[in-house]
Design an enzyme around this catalytic site. Structure first.
Site, short mmCIF file in Angstrom:
data_model
loop_
_atom_site.label_atom_id
_atom_site.label_comp_id
_atom_site.label_asym_id
_atom_site.label_seq_id
_atom_site.Cartn_x
_atom_site.Cartn_y
_atom_site.Cartn_z
N CYS A 263 -33.73 -0.86 -7.65
CA CYS A 263 -32.75 -2.04 -7.71
C CYS A 263 -32.53 -2.43 -6.22
O CYS A 263 -32.66 -3.56 -6.09
CB CYS A 263 -31.74 -1.68 -8.58
SG CYS A 263 -32.09 -0.75 -10.06
N CYS B 100 -11.48 -13.33 -39.57
CA CYS B 100 -10.83 -12.01 -38.88
C CYS B 100 -10.37 -12.43 -37.55
O CYS B 100 -9.11 -12.51 -37.20
CB CYS B 100 -11.50 -10.61 -38.84
SG CYS B 100 -11.71 -9.86 -40.39
N HIS B 101 -11.07 -12.78 -36.75
CA HIS B 101 -10.85 -12.95 -35.42
C HIS B 101 -10.33 -14.35 -34.92
O HIS B 101 -9.57 -14.39 -33.78
CB HIS B 101 -12.21 -12.66 -34.33
CG HIS B 101 -12.78 -11.19 -34.82
ND1 HIS B 101 -11.83 -10.05 -34.28
CD2 HIS B 101 -13.76 -10.75 -35.46
CE1 HIS B 101 -12.48 -9.30 -34.63
NE2 HIS B 101 -13.67 -9.49 -35.26
N CYS C 200 -34.59 -4.75 -3.58
CA CYS C 200 -34.58 -6.28 -3.80
C CYS C 200 -33.08 -6.65 -3.77
O CYS C 200 -32.83 -7.51 -2.94
CB CYS C 200 -35.01 -6.64 -5.30
SG CYS C 200 -36.94 -6.38 -5.33
N CYS D 283 -17.18 -14.00 -39.02
CA CYS D 283 -16.68 -13.34 -37.85
C CYS D 283 -14.96 -14.04 -37.66
O CYS D 283 -14.02 -13.39 -37.34
CB CYS D 283 -17.13 -13.51 -36.59
SG CYS D 283 -18.76 -13.07 -36.66
N CYS E 47 -19.64 -4.43 -36.27
CA CYS E 47 -18.96 -5.21 -37.12
C CYS E 47 -19.58 -5.96 -38.41
O CYS E 47 -19.05 -6.09 -39.44
CB CYS E 47 -18.40 -6.49 -36.39
SG CYS E 47 -16.57 -6.67 -36.22
#
Lengths: 106, 257
Positions: free
Chosen positions: B72, B176-177, B75, B173, B218
């Site tokens: 890695c 709840c969130h 580059c 989702c 979840c």
């Protein structure tokens, strides 16, 4: 692949109590769990940990299956002289890792 | 700064479309819902187990791999400079694929295209280590994914998934969130679902895991069939969540209960 993170103060005053933190990569497989088909997963834990300060043992711990993965061990010792702290973990399946850290005491 | 301003503008416009969404001033990282001890664990690099993966990722970063025999670092150079902010703007649009790709997918694209190595398996230690190492370089930076004409459809798809009821419990989702964050689900506080610190060290997992692993958790929780790792639905959802958390501070590798 085992890797460990050691945190030791680089410098300390003579007689000072220093805190040492160690964190090591290990699954700590308990030996009580089973796979989805019911086969027992063999135990694979770290059994012992020893720290020596210029050759003198200053801390020792026995580890058991109830300890979580990647054990984090914190302890303290008195900075007596400049030198090297050597940390050694041993465990199942020939697990053996040694790390060291230098400390300068003024 | 101008790009950031534009993103804020986009948030303001889109937020008005969904009344249930959390106002910017009320947004809180999962960190704020944690116990004092768990917060201390995340804050101290000597105690944060995620650092073990960061350490390993640093080694992998410099290791030559694949038919190309390139690391890695060959580059990208020093990751501390070149990877700064990269994780905070992923998923990012990939022109060759014509869609946003997650950080883990980006690592694997580099691996297959540049290093000519087979991709790393999802949730493998090596992939998580590299992702954690790259993510660590963005700690403290604001989250900012690029929204433009090319990425807007994927943002919309992610938002639709977030608001779509699914599974045997027939929950979205957002129920709840967005609607019930801060309240309790069994013994746990429901967080606002801002992906501020992925990959995270989750105490329940006793290991590091990606955002996709968390999303699949979840989905199983609401008794829906989880999407496969790397599925477009999951990446779009990641993209939407990162957009939803725009401007919040990136904390990777975070610790969560």
């Amino acid at each position: 692949m085992a890797s460990a993170l050691i945190n030791v103060p680089a410098r300390a005053k003579r007689g000072e109590v220093i805190e040492i933190k160690t964190l090591i990569s290990h699954p700590m497989e308990t030996g009580f769990r089973r796979t989805q088909v019911g086969a027992l997963i063999p135990r694979n834990i770290i059994r012992g940990f020893v720290c020596t300060y210029n050759g003198t043992e200053v801390f020792r711990a026995e580890l058991h299956p109830a300890i979580a993965a990647n054990p984090f061990i914190v302890f303290s010792t008195v900075a007596t002289e400049s030198g090297t702290l050597v940390f050694h973990w041993t465990g199942d399946n020939g697990f053996s890792v040694t790390e060291s850290a230098a400390i300068t005491v003024e | 700064m101008q790009r950031f301003g534009a993103a804020v503008g986009a948030v303001a416009i889109a937020a008005s479309a969904f009344a249930g969404e959390i106002p910017r001033s009320d947004r809180r990282s999962g960190y704020d819902f944690m116990s004092r001890e768990t917060r201390a664990m995340q804050d101290d690099d000597a105690a944060n187990p995620g650092q073990l993966w960061v350490l390993e990722g640093g080694t992998l970063w410099n290791r030559k791999a694949g038919a190309a025999g390139r690391a890695c670092a060959d580059c990208h150079g020093d990751a501390r400079a070149s990877m700064k902010g990269v994780a905070a703007r992923h998923p990012a649009f990939d022109a060759a694929r014509g869609r946003p790709v997650s950080l883990e997918q980006r690592v694997n694209l580099c691996r297959t295209d540049r290093q000519q190595e087979p991709p790393l398996a999802w949730e493998s230690r090596e992939l998580l280590a590299l992702a954690a190492y790259v993510a660590r370089q963005s700690r403290g930076m604001p989250i900012e994914v690029a929204i433009d004409q090319r990425t807007q459809p994927f943002l919309d798809a992610g938002r639709a998934t977030f608001h779509r009821r699914q599974g045997q419990l027939n929950l979205a989702c957002s129920q709840c969130h967005d609607d019930h964050w801060g309240r309790r689900l069994a013994g746990n506080v429901i967080p606002q679902a801002h992906p501020t610190g992925y990959p995270i060290y989750r105490l329940e997992w006793q290991g590091l895991g990606s955002l996709q692993r968390r999303l699949r958790n979840c989905l199983v929780g609401i008794r829906a069939e989880p999407y496969e790792y790397g599925a477009p639905e999951l990446v779009d959802l990641e993209f939407y969540l990162m957009w939803r958390a725009a401007g919040m501070t990136f904390e990777a590798p975070a610790v969560r209960p």
